[in-house]
Design a protein around this motif. Structure first.
Motif: not given
Length: 518
Positions: A23-29, A37-40, A54-61
């Motif tokens: 389980k990996i939490l990735i945070v690109f705020p 683009i890089l975080g995704n 789990t991706m935390v960012s202002p964008f939605e895939e």
């Protein structure tokens, strides 16, 4: 019996597969498409490797990967603020701003993003849930207080640097970065600096470090304590990174030192070219003289450039035999020549991969620079701020770019630069050489990112990769205590020697005086 054995084997394989899932939490705020683009790309790669991301960012895939698990924790509202025209800065007017100003400008931006993410209800809901993670991957970009997430989840911390090795990450892992040949990202220097540039680079390096330790880190620590009052001080959390993934590679960046837990994965976000949309494909296929692609990235609004700047570019472009694709943020482009096609969006990577592309006119962003090297296309760079000027200076030093400042544009200068880039084969040969370097790698960069992430998880943070320098206070790291000791010893010995010499001299003088008297 046969079916029982097959069933048992299937269950065993399913168990082994699930055991490998982390389980990996990735945070690109940061609310910037280039950062996302890089975080995704990293999140998708880890999910496709079978992990639960789990991706935390202002964008939605909109099109999540089919393998593994992937979900978004969307920082809603961040993009609305970014896209508010009344709040968008005019980067063309900021282009000539002193880099020293950006130290304090970035302080403000970083503190704002740090606090906003901590306070966001969607993020707070994640924190308050019982969910646990095996590792936290955090974009290291003026948001140091977010490192507390590794403490909160009791996991190893992996930092991701969107601009490769730089002053924001080097000190956090004890990586040497001599200012004699490593320019700061805010300066428009390449690695071969003259005396004046080295003086400026050293002064800027000192100013940046003082700003970080005396102004920015205390402010970040204050925000951290507001939301995690029981957490350790930032001075401790700041140096707990197990690994740093770097968006860099020697084909794009200068060769600089890397400690063992810094891993280059530059180019990992570049995808195999896809079929172009029908109208765009026809436009490029029919361009017998070739195509020039013009984009200033996702953060700069080209419509904000002055009329004189626009005319200085459009005049020379309109006289060319080549067709031009210009990423323009409005529906109309005043004075647009017939050979220019505008759009608010273009599939950049697929365009650069087209055989008819001849030149890329760019702002010099690192993603654009990486992609143009990957596909072997020379560039005309109009850098504005941040790392763009350094990227452009490096590209020019390596012979596949001509750099021009917007404040100095004239039709004559632009015409001359275009003619050189289009007609001198040396520029294309140099970028093709760089492209071969980028492709000549033993492991695909995405596979490298997946491997090292799993390595950190397997080895519980891989503390054996950390150098001892990261645990040293700055004065010990710089050997100031040793230097001070040596200076004191030299001074002490000099004083003792002086006293001895004076005593000998006085003794001899007294003996001589007695002999005279006798």
């Amino acid at each position: 019996m046969k079916y029982t054995a097959l069933l048992a084997l299937s269950i065993l394989l399913l168990f082994l597969n699930s055991a490998q899932c982390s389980k990996i939490l990735i945070v690109f705020p940061i609310a910037a498409p280039s950062h996302y683009i890089l975080g995704n790309a990293l999140a998708r790669g880890l999910a496709e490797a079978g992990h639960d991301v789990t991706m935390v960012s202002p964008f939605e895939e909109k099109n999540p990967p089919k393998k593994g698990k992937y979900r978004d924790v969307v920082l809603t509202g961040f993009l609305d603020e970014r896209n508010d025209a009344s709040k968008r800065p005019n980067f063309f007017q900021m282009a000539e701003t002193s880099p020293f100003f950006f130290l304090f400008f970035m302080n403000s931006v970083g503190n704002e993003y740090t606090r906003k993410m901590f306070a966001h209800p969607n993020f707070q809901a994640l924190l308050k849930s019982d969910e646990q993670f095996d590792v936290v991957i955090l974009e290291q970009f003026i948001n140091d207080a977010h490192k507390v997430l590794a403490y909160h989840y009791k996991t190893p911390l992996i930092l991701f640097s969107t601009i490769g090795p730089n002053a924001w990450v080097n000190n956090l892992v004890g990586n040497p970065s001599p200012p004699s040949y490593v320019p700061d990202v805010f300066l428009s220097y390449d690695s071969h600096m003259d005396f004046k540039q080295r003086v400026v680079n050293w002064l800027f390096t000192v100013a940046a470090e003082l700003n970080r330790h005396l102004i920015f880190f205390p402010a970040q620590n204050k925000i951290l304590k507001e939301y995690f009052p029981d957490a350790p001080d930032l001075s401790e959390l700041n140096y707990n990174a197990s690994l740093v993934l770097l968006n860099s590679h020697e084909s794009v960046n200068d060769a600089v030192p890397h400690v063992p837990n810094m891993i280059d994965i530059g180019g990992y976000h570049v995808n195999p070219p896809k079929e172009l949309p029908k109208d765009l494909k026809q436009f490029m296929d029919n361009a017998t003289e070739g195509v020039i692609y013009f984009s200033l990235g996702s953060n700069i609004q080209p419509s904000q450039m002055s009329e004189s700047m626009r005319k200085a570019i459009l005049g020379p472009l309109g006289k060319l035999k080549q067709k031009v694709l210009w990423k323009w943020d409005e529906d109309t482009l005043p004075g647009k020549p017939d050979n220019v096609k505008i759009s608010k969006w273009f599939p950049q990577q697929d365009i650069l991969a087209h055989p008819n592309i001849k030149l890329f006119i760019t702002h010099g962003g690192l993603l654009s620079t990486t992609e143009t090297i990957y596909h072997g296309v020379p560039i005309l760079a109009f850098p504005l701020l941040g790392d763009q000027k350094m990227n452009a200076a490096r590209a020019e030093m390596n012979g596949y770019c001509i750099t021009m400042q917007f404040s100095e544009l004239t039709e004559e200068k632009v015409t001359d630069a275009l003619n050189k880039l289009l007609n001198n084969p040396q520029y294309r040969e140099n970028v093709k050489r760089r492209s071969r370097l980028m492709h000549d790698r033993p492991v695909k960069p995405m596979d490298l990112a997946v491997y090292w992430t799993e390595f950190v998880i397997r080895h519980k943070g891989a503390p054996h990769l950390k150098v001892a320098g990261v645990d040293l206070p700055w004065y010990k790291y710089l050997l100031l205590d040793v230097i001070s000791f040596v200076i004191l010893v030299i001074i002490g010995c000099s004083l003792i020697l002086r006293v001895i010499v004076r005593k000998i001299f006085c003794s001899r003088k007294k003996t001589a005086d007695k002999l005279k008297q006798n």
